[in-house]
Design an enzyme around this catalytic site. Structure first.
Site, PDB file in Angstrom:
ATOM      1  N   GLY A 120       3.185  -0.840   3.991  1.00  0.00           N
ATOM      2  CA  GLY A 120       2.518  -1.539   3.065  1.00  0.00           C
ATOM      3  C   GLY A 120       2.812  -3.059   3.492  1.00  0.00           C
ATOM      4  CE1 TYR A 145      -5.223   2.384   3.806  1.00  0.00           C
ATOM      5  CE2 TYR A 145      -5.819   0.184   2.919  1.00  0.00           C
ATOM      6  CZ  TYR A 145      -4.843   1.305   3.127  1.00  0.00           C
ATOM      7  OH  TYR A 145      -3.750   1.218   2.394  1.00  0.00           O
ATOM      8  CB  SER A 146     -12.190   1.262   0.572  1.00  0.00           C
ATOM      9  OG  SER A 146     -12.788   0.738  -0.582  1.00  0.00           O
ATOM     10  CG  ASN A 147      -7.109  -2.247  -0.859  1.00  0.00           C
ATOM     11  OD1 ASN A 147      -6.251  -1.628  -0.799  1.00  0.00           O
ATOM     12  ND2 ASN A 147      -7.226  -3.328  -0.249  1.00  0.00           N
ATOM     13  CB  SER A 195      -0.936   0.132   1.175  1.00  0.00           C
ATOM     14  OG  SER A 195      -2.003  -0.924   1.002  1.00  0.00           O
TER      15      SER A 195
END
Length: 380
Positions: free
Chosen positions: A317, A178-180, A71
């Site tokens: 990440g 938190y969202s990809n 990330s």
């Protein structure tokens, strides 16, 4: 190319830092296979490693090795979007639907909300709700299911539609989660506005100007350039623990939310340039570093307050087998960058997360102490 963007790379022997070497050895002793770490501060550059490059071998991880940054990719992606804002091609508070009408996004969702994780969009890699409920996403998540799909290719539009098939977590702008999905949409927005691929735009605006020759936008390629360490994933399958080498896998399942490969030197060069104002105009850098009150997340960076009132910026990440660290003071003058690889320890996700959190806290304290009490003013 703007030569002023290049960072002079210190190739001289760095200072002796036994406290840092001891810290990374403790990380290996706790169950990680290997560590490579780079620190730039007032004392110069320090580079160290511990553990092994590959299980069953004696060689240490390469200190100039490539690694999967997870990330940390989000900081690169957010910077690209903000550079397009600076070029007048994107409006930060414009509805994302104006650029990506094919998805039918709620008109309240702005570009800013994508970068700050306030859109409310479901995370296609799965969600954990406040009451502990776990809702799987559209991509295989853990264990044998993930291993069976290690080399499958996903299209970014496919990932977005997976997310949009699930209920939103909250009304846009009313909360933080938190969202990809947000960052896959940011990638598609970049490509739509620029008329070039995400990788090409990354090369034009960041990798080329900064000379980041060790950084790769892999797309669907499963390979990682040499030299590199190996990452491992210990998982339970039918009651038995298995250990898989996760060095090579197709990262298209995470796309621009976490697919990049880099080196500790390139991450230092990038984050130091970003924080010191070489990539963004001062007003946009200030927007990037303005944290959401719930969790301290700005636009693609976490803004972290230290115990004695200092400030550091960071994004880390990690996924199966790999973890990456990227920290800086607000002026870009002191950075910590590096990679950790998991070994064959039989750990569940909670235990892995706990280990990683302990590692981060120890290293940050060693390198930053109180951080920096006042954010430096970026240059235009």
């Amino acid at each position: 190319m703007d030569e002023s963007l290049h960072t002079v790379r210190n190739t001289a022997a760095g200072p002796d830092r036994p406290e840092l070497q001891s810290a990374i050895q403790e990380i290996v002793d706790s169950g990680f296979a290997g560590v490579q770490l780079r620190v730039h501060d007032e004392r110069g550059e320090w580079v160290g490693n511990a553990g092994v490059r590959q299980l069953g071998e004696a060689d240490k991880p390469p200190t100039d090795g490539h690694f999967r940054v997870g990330s940390v990719t989000k900081t690169f992606t957010a910077t690209l979007v903000l550079q397009l804002v600076a070029e007048g091609k994107v409006g930060l508070d414009t509805p994302a639907d104006d650029y990506l009408p094919e998805f039918g996004l709620a008109r309240q969702i702005t570009v800013r909300m994508l970068l700050q994780h306030t859109s409310g969009l479901f995370n296609f890699t799965g969600e954990v709700y406040d009451d502990g409920t776990v809702v799987p996403g559209g991509v295989p998540g853990i264990g044998k299911e993930w291993m069976d799909n290690q080399f499958r290719t996903y299209q970014p539009e496919e990932l977005v539609r997976m997310a949009l098939s699930k209920p939103a977590r909250f009304e846009p702008g009313t909360d933080w989660s938190y969202s990809n999905t947000n960052y896959v949409l940011a990638r598609l927005l970049i490509e739509k506005v620029a008329g070039r691929s995400y990788a090409e735009e990354m090369q034009r605006l960041i990798l080329g100007p900064l000379g980041l020759t060790g950084t790769v936008v892999p797309g669907a390629s499963p390979e990682i350039p040499d030299p590199h360490a190996h990452g491992y994933y210990a998982y339970e399958d039918a009651g038995q623990w298995k250990v898989a080498d996760t060095t090579d896998f197709n990262p298209s399942w995470i796309s621009a939310a976490g697919d990049m490969i880099s080196t500790s030197q390139d991450l230092h060069t990038f984050f130091s340039a970003l924080m010191s104002g070489k990539l963004l105009p001062a007003p946009l850098l200030a927007e990037m570093r303005t944290p959401h009150p719930k969790v301290g997340y700005g636009l693609g960076v976490f803004v972290e307050e230290t115990a004695d009132g200092g400030t550091i910026l960071q994004h880390n990440g990690g996924f199966w087998g790999w973890a990456a660290l990227m920290y800086s003071t607000p002026d870009g003058g002191r950075t910590l960058t590096g990679s950790l690889t998991m070994g064959d320890a039989e750990l569940d996700l909670a235990a892995m997360a706990g280990m990683f959190e302990n590692v981060k806290q120890k290293l940050v304290q060693e390198v930053f102490g109180g951080g920096q009490t006042e954010p430096a003013q970026p240059t235009d």
